[in-house]
Design a protein around this motif. Structure first.
Motif, PDB file in Angstrom:
ATOM      1  N   ILE A 175       0.859  -1.186   0.000  1.00 22.80           N
ATOM      2  CA  ILE A 175       0.000   0.000   0.000  1.00 22.80           C
ATOM      3  C   ILE A 175       0.895   1.236   0.000  1.00 22.80           C
ATOM      4  O   ILE A 175       1.798   1.357   0.826  1.00 22.80           O
ATOM      5  CB  ILE A 175      -0.905  -0.007   1.245  1.00 22.80           C
ATOM      6  N   ASP A 176       0.669   2.118  -0.959  1.00 19.29           N
ATOM      7  CA  ASP A 176       1.473   3.326  -1.053  1.00 19.29           C
ATOM      8  C   ASP A 176       0.766   4.445  -0.291  1.00 19.29           C
ATOM      9  O   ASP A 176      -0.176   5.044  -0.778  1.00 19.29           O
ATOM     10  CB  ASP A 176       1.634   3.701  -2.530  1.00 19.29           C
ATOM     11  N   LEU A 177       1.239   4.702   0.941  1.00 19.94           N
ATOM     12  CA  LEU A 177       0.562   5.697   1.773  1.00 19.94           C
ATOM     13  C   LEU A 177       0.838   7.123   1.310  1.00 19.94           C
ATOM     14  O   LEU A 177       0.199   8.058   1.756  1.00 19.94           O
ATOM     15  CB  LEU A 177       0.996   5.528   3.235  1.00 19.94           C
ATOM     16  N   ASN A 200     -11.981  -3.780   5.019  1.00 22.02           N
ATOM     17  CA  ASN A 200     -12.480  -4.432   3.808  1.00 22.02           C
ATOM     18  C   ASN A 200     -12.041  -5.890   3.890  1.00 22.02           C
ATOM     19  O   ASN A 200     -11.636  -6.350   4.957  1.00 22.02           O
ATOM     20  CB  ASN A 200     -11.975  -3.715   2.546  1.00 22.02           C
ATOM     21  N   ASP A 201     -12.116  -6.634   2.781  1.00 27.58           N
ATOM     22  CA  ASP A 201     -11.799  -8.058   2.880  1.00 27.58           C
ATOM     23  C   ASP A 201     -10.302  -8.312   3.084  1.00 27.58           C
ATOM     24  O   ASP A 201      -9.893  -9.432   3.339  1.00 27.58           O
ATOM     25  CB  ASP A 201     -12.310  -8.810   1.641  1.00 27.58           C
ATOM     26  N   GLN A 202      -9.482  -7.262   3.002  1.00 31.56           N
ATOM     27  CA  GLN A 202      -8.042  -7.471   3.161  1.00 31.56           C
ATOM     28  C   GLN A 202      -7.446  -6.806   4.399  1.00 31.56           C
ATOM     29  O   GLN A 202      -6.524  -7.324   5.007  1.00 31.56           O
ATOM     30  CB  GLN A 202      -7.307  -6.924   1.927  1.00 31.56           C
ATOM     31  N   HIS A 203      -7.982  -5.652   4.768  1.00 31.30           N
ATOM     32  CA  HIS A 203      -7.340  -4.871   5.823  1.00 31.30           C
ATOM     33  C   HIS A 203      -8.346  -4.356   6.857  1.00 31.30           C
ATOM     34  O   HIS A 203      -9.519  -4.208   6.569  1.00 31.30           O
ATOM     35  CB  HIS A 203      -6.610  -3.671   5.212  1.00 31.30           C
ATOM     36  N   VAL A 204      -7.789  -4.096   8.046  1.00 30.25           N
ATOM     37  CA  VAL A 204      -8.595  -3.470   9.093  1.00 30.25           C
ATOM     38  C   VAL A 204      -7.854  -2.212   9.531  1.00 30.25           C
ATOM     39  O   VAL A 204      -6.640  -2.247   9.739  1.00 30.25           O
ATOM     40  CB  VAL A 204      -8.742  -4.401  10.321  1.00 30.25           C
ATOM     41  N   LEU A 205      -8.582  -1.103   9.647  1.00 24.59           N
ATOM     42  CA  LEU A 205      -7.962   0.143  10.096  1.00 24.59           C
ATOM     43  C   LEU A 205      -8.339   0.369  11.556  1.00 24.59           C
ATOM     44  O   LEU A 205      -9.510   0.430  11.908  1.00 24.59           O
ATOM     45  CB  LEU A 205      -8.467   1.298   9.213  1.00 24.59           C
ATOM     46  N   ILE A 206      -7.319   0.444  12.417  1.00 20.36           N
ATOM     47  CA  ILE A 206      -7.567   0.544  13.859  1.00 20.36           C
ATOM     48  C   ILE A 206      -6.797   1.742  14.418  1.00 20.36           C
ATOM     49  O   ILE A 206      -5.662   2.017  14.000  1.00 20.36           O
ATOM     50  CB  ILE A 206      -7.097  -0.750  14.576  1.00 20.36           C
ATOM     51  N   HIS A 207      -7.453   2.457  15.356  1.00 25.28           N
ATOM     52  CA  HIS A 207      -6.755   3.552  16.028  1.00 25.28           C
ATOM     53  C   HIS A 207      -6.205   3.053  17.353  1.00 25.28           C
ATOM     54  O   HIS A 207      -6.956   2.641  18.224  1.00 25.28           O
ATOM     55  CB  HIS A 207      -7.727   4.711  16.262  1.00 25.28           C
ATOM     56  N   ARG A 208      -4.883   3.038  17.450  1.00 25.19           N
ATOM     57  CA  ARG A 208      -4.251   2.704  18.736  1.00 25.19           C
ATOM     58  C   ARG A 208      -3.393   3.899  19.089  1.00 25.19           C
ATOM     59  O   ARG A 208      -2.305   4.058  18.538  1.00 25.19           O
ATOM     60  CB  ARG A 208      -3.378   1.452  18.598  1.00 25.19           C
ATOM     61  N   LYS A 209      -3.931   4.701  19.975  1.00 30.69           N
ATOM     62  CA  LYS A 209      -3.301   5.964  20.309  1.00 30.69           C
ATOM     63  C   LYS A 209      -1.791   5.781  20.492  1.00 30.69           C
ATOM     64  O   LYS A 209      -1.395   4.905  21.245  1.00 30.69           O
ATOM     65  CB  LYS A 209      -3.939   6.492  21.591  1.00 30.69           C
ATOM     66  N   LEU A 212      -2.314   5.257  13.880  1.00 28.51           N
ATOM     67  CA  LEU A 212      -3.385   4.737  13.050  1.00 28.51           C
ATOM     68  C   LEU A 212      -2.792   3.497  12.381  1.00 28.51           C
ATOM     69  O   LEU A 212      -1.824   3.576  11.638  1.00 28.51           O
ATOM     70  CB  LEU A 212      -3.747   5.793  12.012  1.00 28.51           C
ATOM     71  N   CYS A 213      -3.336   2.304  12.697  1.00 32.12           N
ATOM     72  CA  CYS A 213      -2.707   1.076  12.202  1.00 32.12           C
ATOM     73  C   CYS A 213      -3.564   0.444  11.119  1.00 32.12           C
ATOM     74  O   CYS A 213      -4.763   0.249  11.297  1.00 32.12           O
ATOM     75  CB  CYS A 213      -2.540   0.060  13.334  1.00 32.12           C
ATOM     76  N   LEU A 214      -2.917   0.095  10.034  1.00 34.51           N
ATOM     77  CA  LEU A 214      -3.582  -0.637   8.963  1.00 34.51           C
ATOM     78  C   LEU A 214      -3.091  -2.078   9.058  1.00 34.51           C
ATOM     79  O   LEU A 214      -1.914  -2.354   8.841  1.00 34.51           O
ATOM     80  CB  LEU A 214      -3.228  -0.019   7.619  1.00 34.51           C
ATOM     81  N   ILE A 215      -4.006  -2.978   9.436  1.00 39.51           N
ATOM     82  CA  ILE A 215      -3.591  -4.342   9.713  1.00 39.51           C
ATOM     83  C   ILE A 215      -4.045  -5.280   8.606  1.00 39.51           C
ATOM     84  O   ILE A 215      -5.195  -5.245   8.171  1.00 39.51           O
ATOM     85  CB  ILE A 215      -4.173  -4.791  11.077  1.00 39.51           C
ATOM     86  N   ASP A 216      -3.091  -6.093   8.179  1.00 40.88           N
ATOM     87  CA  ASP A 216      -3.376  -7.067   7.136  1.00 40.88           C
ATOM     88  C   ASP A 216      -4.091  -8.247   7.768  1.00 40.88           C
ATOM     89  O   ASP A 216      -3.617  -8.817   8.727  1.00 40.88           O
ATOM     90  CB  ASP A 216      -2.043  -7.509   6.516  1.00 40.88           C
TER      91      ASP A 216
END
Ligand SMILES: [Zn+2]
Ligand SMILES: [Zn+2]
Length: 217
Positions: A175-177, A200-209, A212-216
């Motif tokens: 992913i090109d941020l 979505n079906d590939q990633h989860v976006l989570i806020h961990r103060k 901002l984490c994009l998890i596969d």
């Protein structure tokens, strides 16, 4: 003074510095090391051949076709949009021209049947004659007016924004941020919460103060 071969247990006299192990070796061991180096060429040739085969299995043709399909779809949709717009304007223009004529034709038919009716009945009044005369003059004026009517058509050439089609290079699963598109929507989010913001079906976006984490998945 001659040195012994650098290899343990070899008692022969060294004859030169070996290129691969940087030791002074006897002639026999120099030859052995040289043969070893040369044998590595074969495995390099095998690797190069394997790379050559990879070119044949690259699925450029297939992906090119799917890119072309996308572009082609855009092209067809744009043409349809142009055709639709052309038809709309063509109808508007026809309506402007023939609409005016139709209106006057209606008035002509009304006057014609009125006069015919009065002749048939053999009865009329001064008021009828005055009204009919004025209506006929008015119709004449209107027809003359229509005859002198022209439509000025101003046409701007269609400008296609280069951004209508953007081609960005990405690699699968990377992913090109730096290349994110503009903001779609903003949401208010509790600072301490750890629930997923989006997925979505590939990633989860989570806020961990404070991240901002994009998890596969
Ligand atoms: Zn060596
Ligand atoms: Zn030796």
């Amino acid at each position: 003074m001659s040195q012994p071969c650098g290899l343990v247990k070899c008692t022969r006299t060294s004859r030169g510095l070996c290129d691969c192990c940087k030791q002074n070796l006897c002639l026999q061991h120099l030859n052995e090391h040289n043969a070893l180096l040369i044998s590595e060429l074969d495995s390099l040739a095998d690797e190069i051949n394997a790379l050559g085969d990879r070119f044949k299995t690259l699925n450029i043709q297939k992906t090119n076709e799917s890119y072309y399909e996308k572009l082609e779809q855009w092209r067809v949709q744009c043409h349809q949009e142009i055709d639709r717009f052309f038809e709309l304007k063509n109808q508007q223009l026809n309506e402007c021209v023939s609409g005016k004529v139709r209106e006057q034709e209606k008035e002509y038919n009304r006057l014609q049947s009125k006069v015919a009716e009065l002749i048939r009945e053999q009865e009329t009044t001064k008021q009828d004659i005055d009204l009919l005369t004025s209506s006929i003059h008015h119709l004449e004026e209107q027809l003359h007016r229509i005859d002198r009517t022209y439509f000025q058509i101003s046409i701007r050439p269609l400008v296609i924004d280069d951004n209508s089609i953007c081609i960005n290079e990405t690699i699968e699963h990377e992913i090109d941020l730096l290349n994110l598109s503009s903001t779609y929507k903003t949401i208010n989010y509790p600072l301490e919460s750890r629930m997923a913001l989006s997925c979505n079906d590939q990633h989860v976006l989570i806020h961990r103060k404070p991240n901002l984490c994009l998890i596969d998945r």
